[in-house]
Scaffold this active site. Structure first.
Site: not given
Ligand SMILES: [Zn+2]
Length: 256
Positions: A51, A53, A55-56, A108, A125, A163
């Site tokens: 996805h 985001h 942090d990915h 998400h 996530d 995570h």
């Molecule tokens: Zn995420």
């Protein structure tokens, strides 16, 4: 085949799969580039992204700078730049010796994908050990439908989440369902792991089915926990979506 969670940022995992002869590697959700460049001696066969985001996906430019031409497989979403291939629900993805199926799992985010194959699930996530992702762009009904799909995979599936939230999720799960013996056992194991700082992932889907309240919304003890302890509980005859929404809202405000 070797599966390795590479810790990144504060609590992310970048997943790295390598084959026995070290010829092929697969990287999932590189939030940063540096630890991947350190872990691999040769370019990966592909990068999979679940996805949009940061942090990915934040490490993708750095990886492509070092390893130009690496295939980047991503959801149909312009918020994930640099993709060389866009995939949607049910599409087959071949990476080196490994075949995966893309699964659309909105909730998400609206375009979130999971990748399943070889008894592995890369779910970003959407599903966490003993928890699930926050509903940033989806409804409880969408997330529940996504989790239902993942829950139907074989129990032996190793779940590779985005995570390390397991310890705090365990505190919430025990608040929901304090008398679940499987959860008590798992919490005991987690407590031991906590002392060693070891990654709690991957988790086994069978363990999640036995312990994760978000996969157990139809279990009477989970509904009793929501009714008795959640700040807002739905009526007894409410829909599963409403029960799930109440559980997710409880977790959102839960101080672990
Ligand atoms: Zn995420």
């Amino acid at each position: 085949m070797r599966l390795q969670p590479i810790p990144a940022l504060s609590d992310n995992y970048i997943w790295c799969l390598t084959d026995d002869d070290g010829m092929h590697a697969l990287i999932v959700d590189p939030g940063v580039a540096a630890p991947v460049l350190e872990a691999l001696v040769a370019p990966p066969a592909a990068i999979l992204l679940t996805h949009h985001h940061g942090d990915h996906i934040g490490g993708v430019p750095g990886l492509l700078e070092c390893w130009p031409g690496t295939p980047v497989i991503a959801p149909e979403d312009p918020r994930v730049p640099l993709a060389t291939r866009r995939v949607s629900d049910g599409e087959a993805v071949q990476v080196g010796p490994w075949g995966f199926t893309a699964l659309a799992v909105p909730g998400h985010t609206r375009s979130h994908l999971a990748f399943h194959g070889h008894d592995l699930l890369f779910c970003g996530d959407t599903l966490f050990s003993l928890g699930c992702g926050r509903l940033f762009e989806g409804t409880p009904a969408q997330m529940l439908a996504s989790l239902d799909r993942l829950a139907a995979l074989p129990g032996t599936t190793r779940v590779c989440c985005g995570h390390e939230y397991t310890h705090s999720n365990a505190r919430f799960a025990r608040a929901v369902e304090p008398d679940n013996p499987a959860l008590a056992r798992l919490s005991e194991e987690l407590h031991t792991m906590d002392q060693t700082g070891k990654a709690t992932l991957p988790t086994r889907l069978a363990d999640e089915l036995a312990c994760n309240p978000f996969l157990r919304i139809d279990v009477p003890a989970v509904r009793a926990g929501i009714r008795e302890r959640a700040p807002a509980a739905p009526a007894a005859d409410a829909s599963r979506d409403a029960w799930f929404g109440a559980l997710r809202a409880w977790k959102d405000g839960f101080a672990a």
